[in-house]
Structure formats: structure tokens, C-alpha cells
Write an enzyme that holds these catalytic residues in place. Structure first.
Site, short mmCIF file in Angstrom:
data_model
loop_
_atom_site.label_atom_id
_atom_site.label_comp_id
_atom_site.label_asym_id
_atom_site.label_seq_id
_atom_site.Cartn_x
_atom_site.Cartn_y
_atom_site.Cartn_z
N ARG A 191 0.83 -1.21 0.00
CA ARG A 191 0.00 0.00 0.00
C ARG A 191 0.87 1.25 0.00
NH1 ARG A 191 2.56 1.93 3.48
NH2 ARG A 191 2.54 1.33 5.67
N HIS A 231 0.23 5.71 0.94
CA HIS A 231 -0.68 6.74 1.41
C HIS A 231 -0.65 7.92 0.44
CE1 HIS A 231 -1.12 4.46 5.05
NE2 HIS A 231 0.13 4.64 5.41
N ALA A 282 -4.04 3.40 9.76
CA ALA A 282 -4.17 3.47 8.30
C ALA A 282 -3.40 2.34 7.63
CB ALA A 282 -3.70 4.82 7.78
N ASP A 283 -2.24 1.99 8.18
CA ASP A 283 -1.47 0.87 7.63
C ASP A 283 -2.26 -0.43 7.77
OD1 ASP A 283 0.44 2.81 7.35
OD2 ASP A 283 1.90 1.90 8.69
N ASN A 284 -2.78 -0.67 8.99
CA ASN A 284 -3.49 -1.92 9.27
C ASN A 284 -4.79 -2.01 8.48
OD1 ASN A 284 -1.46 -2.43 11.11
ND2 ASN A 284 -2.64 -1.72 12.86
#
Length: 393
Positions: free
Chosen positions: A25, A27, A168-170
Site C-alpha cells: 500500500r 498513502h 491506516a497501515d493496518n
């Protein structure tokens, strides 16, 4: 799936009992705003990580990362954080997250397969954690909800790895949906989706290979008093996505932030602007308005460069060329491409969203970048991907 199974069998002599795939991912906007309970716009990408596990009859843990050709060992009863274990520590943190919740796990043979290495960024380490968590949950029949899996990751990050836990990462690794970006709301600790419907666009992640350097420590603005200042600048707005926004009167902002140093004030102003850019980007995506979306992205990079001060000349050079892909730029009123630095900053990675027809010109600019700066950038075309999932035979 076949390659992952064969890799695991070659290493351990048995086929895996379970294989889980999780996405990388990046951001787009807002990854530096979590401390102030803001929002982050992210995209899970089609750069998959596979974690394969087979059970053992003892308490031994074996780890193998195929692309690195590295092997690590541990014991379920004496998990320790070891600097030399690097990527294996991520999996150990997840195991710790389950054990610390009172569940007894057995020994495991674990293999990791990823064409993109953790050192590149792009959320690969988080993907390893997410895939490991889902695999262990299913393999040992742990009756955990999504919320409890998130708690596993949080305990592993905070207690075992002694790191921050970034929602947000998870959320991106676990819950993303195909053809959608994912929005993390740190005020509510929730996630939401917004479709990416620009069919004539391509998305590229670029690892510039520019070495990261530490110009300033981001933790210096992560102080309780700064969070209070930022809270004073928030106002309830029921008609705005998420229900609030920062006030936009610069005099009022300067008055609240007056006790701070010029550097801290400038960076907090950047955070305030980031929230505005995120809201505009989400609105642009919701209305299929690429100009509004791309303008928000480009302005966000300018803030990262000029106010937050985490960009570098090499990344700025590429992003400037991205916005010059349209030869008659001075004659048009709407941008056709956008891009921004992403991740920790101070070098390394960026993303670009361009017209499909501009791909050849874009890659030519990357070749020119290599000649000028001497760094061979890796470029990956990506699409919005699904979150972690168990793979079936």
C-alpha cells in the site's frame, strides 16, 4: 499460489497448511496527521505478499523469506526481539499479539514470498503482519473478530516491536476493496471507502532509490500541547466529510499557534492544509472530478516540500516532469496528472497518476532522471487491490 506452495515445500519438505495473500500500500494524503486525530487517504496496491504456514509438532518457529534467501529461528515459548532478525520480527510480533491475548499456539514453519522487499517501503512489512495474523487465526481456529485482529497487531507493534501502531497501515492491509481507496478516520478509529473511477488513468509507484536522510525528527511536533492547539482549531461541520474541519482564518490559526517556534508552527499549518486537501481529494473522487482530486494531490506535495520539509530535489524533479506531460499545459485549465512524495519522506518514494497515453513519456522522464541524478528508479504500475485473504487450492 503454485509458486508459493512449491517454495514452501522445497524449503520445509511439506506443503503449507494455509496461504494468505495481503496487499502492499501507499498513502496518498495525510499519513503524517495521525497524531492529531485527522484522516489518511490510502490505497492498497497490487504488489502482493504471500505468507505460507505449516504446523509443527513442537514449539519451534522457522522463518524463510524466499527472495532474500534468509532463514531465521525462534521458539514459541521464548519470543525475543532481535535486531538481526529484521523481517522475521514482524511475524514474531503477530505471534506475540496472539499469545499475549491468552491463546496457545504451536510451532510453525513460515515462508514469505514477495517480489517487493520490505526495504522499498510500500507497506510490505505491514502486509507480512496482516497476512500472518489472518493465517494464524485460521490455522489455529482462533475465534477473533476484525477488532480483535487489530488488537493483535497493535499489541505486537507497541509491546513487542516498541513502535507506533498506525491504523491506516493496518486498515489498508486488512480491509481494502478492489477499485477503491480507503480512508482512515483517526477521530473515530474507523475506515471508509471511496471509488477510483478514472478509467483513462494509470497509477505508478516509484522507488527513486534516493537514500533517506533525517533532516528533522517528526516526533518533535508529536507533543500533547500541540494536539491541544490543533484541537482548538477544529470546528464542527456536519456537511463536511467526517463532520469537522480546521478553521481557515490564518489570523486565528497564527494566534492559537503563536507560542510555538516558527518551524513547529509551519509544520502544523501544513497538517491543517493536509486535512483540507484530503477532503477536496475525497470530494473529487466522489464526483469523478479528476481536476479537483489532482489539484489536492499536487498541493499536498507542495506542502510536504515547502512547509513540512520532507521532500528532496530528486523527487521534486520527477514530480515537476509529471506535471509537464501535457505539452500545452499553459493552454489548459485543468491538470491531467498528479503526484506526491509518499511515506516517511526525506527521499525514496513517490506516486504518480497520469493519463494512460502518457506512460511512454513518463518512463522516458524516469530514464532521464537516472542520467541526471545517477539513481535507477524502480517503477511499478499498480491498481487498487483487495485486503488480506486466505487463498484456496
Amino acid at each position: 499460489m503454485k509458486t508459493v506452495n512449491e517454495t514452501h515445500q522445497t524449503e520445509y519438505g511439506v506443503l503449507p497448511d494455509i496461504v494468505v495473500k495481503a496487499p502492499g500500500r501507499f498513502h496518498l494524503i495525510g499519513e503524517h496527521s495521525w497524531f492529531f486525530k485527522d484522516k489518511t487517504l490510502s490505497m492498497a496496491v497490487s504488489l502482493p505478499v504471500y505468507v505460507a504456514i505449516s504446523k509443527r509438532d513442537d514449539s519451534v518457529l522457522k522463518f524463510y523469506f524466499h527472495q532474500l534467501n534468509e532463514r531465521k529461528r525462534a521458539n514459541i515459548g521464548s519470543l525475543k526481539l532481535k535486531k538481526e532478525d529484521r523481517w522475521a520480527n514482524a511475524i514474531k510480533s503477530v505471534i506475540y499479539g496472539f499469545i499475549s491475548a491468552g491463546f496457545n499456539l504451536g510451532g510453525m514453519e513460515i515462508s514469505v514470498y514477495s517480489e517487493i522487499l520490505p526495504s522499498a517501503g510500500f507497506g510490505i512489512t505491514t502486509a507480512v503482519k496482516a497476512a500472518s495474523a489472518i493465517a494464524i487465526k485460521e490455522l489455529f481456529e482462533v475465534p477473533f473478530t476484525d477488532s480483535q485482529i487489530l488488537q493483535v497487531l497493535e499489541r505486537g507493534n507497541k509491546r513487542f516491536l516498541q513502535q507506533n501502531n498506525y491504523l491506516a497501515d493496518n486498515f489498508s492491509a486488512l480491509f481494502s476493496k478492489k477499485n477503491n481507496f480507503i480512508i482512515t478516520d483517526y477521530t473515530k478509529n474507523t475506515w471508509d471507502y471511496v471509488p477510483f473511477n478514472f478509467n483513462n488513468k494509470k497509477i505508478f509507484l516509484v522507488d527513486t532509490k534516493v537514500p533517506r536522510v533525517s533532516l528533522w525528527n517528526e516526533d518533535v511536533i508529536h507533543e500533547p500541547r500541540n494536539a491541544l492547539f490543533m484541537g482548538d482549531l477544529k470546528e464542527h461541520k456536519p456537511n463536511v466529510y467526517g463532520g469537522w474541519q480546521y478553521i481557515n482564518n490564518i489570523n486565528d490559526i497564527n494566534e492559537v499557534l503563536e507560542p510555538l517556534s516558527e518551524e513547529d508552527r509551519r509544520r502544523l499549518v501544513c497538517i491543517i492544509k493536509e486535512h483540507e486537501y484530503l477532503l477536496n481529494a475525497v470530494d473529487g473522487l466522489s464526483k469523478d472530478d479528476f481536476f479537483k482530486f489532482s489539484r489536492a494531490v499536487n498541493l499536498s506535495h507542495e506542502g510536504m516540500r515547502d512547509l513540512y520539509e520532507i521532500s528532496c530535489p530528486e523527487i521534486d524533479w520527477i514530480l515537476k516532469r509529471i506535471n509537464e506531460l501535457e505539452p500545452n499545459l499553459e493552454m489548459i485549465t485543468k491538470s491531467v496528472s498528479c503526484g506526491r512524495i509518499t511515506g516517511k519522506g526525506f527521499g525514496r518514494c513517490l506516486y504518480a497518476i497520469i493519463r494512460s497515453s502518457d506512460e511512454e513519456k513518463f518512463r522516458a522522464k524516469l530514464a532521464e532522471f537516472e542520467k541526471i541524478f545517477g539513481y535507477h528508479a524502480d517503477c511499478y504500475e499498480v491498481t487498487p487491490a483487495e485486503g488480506a485473504a486466505v487463498l484456496k487450492d
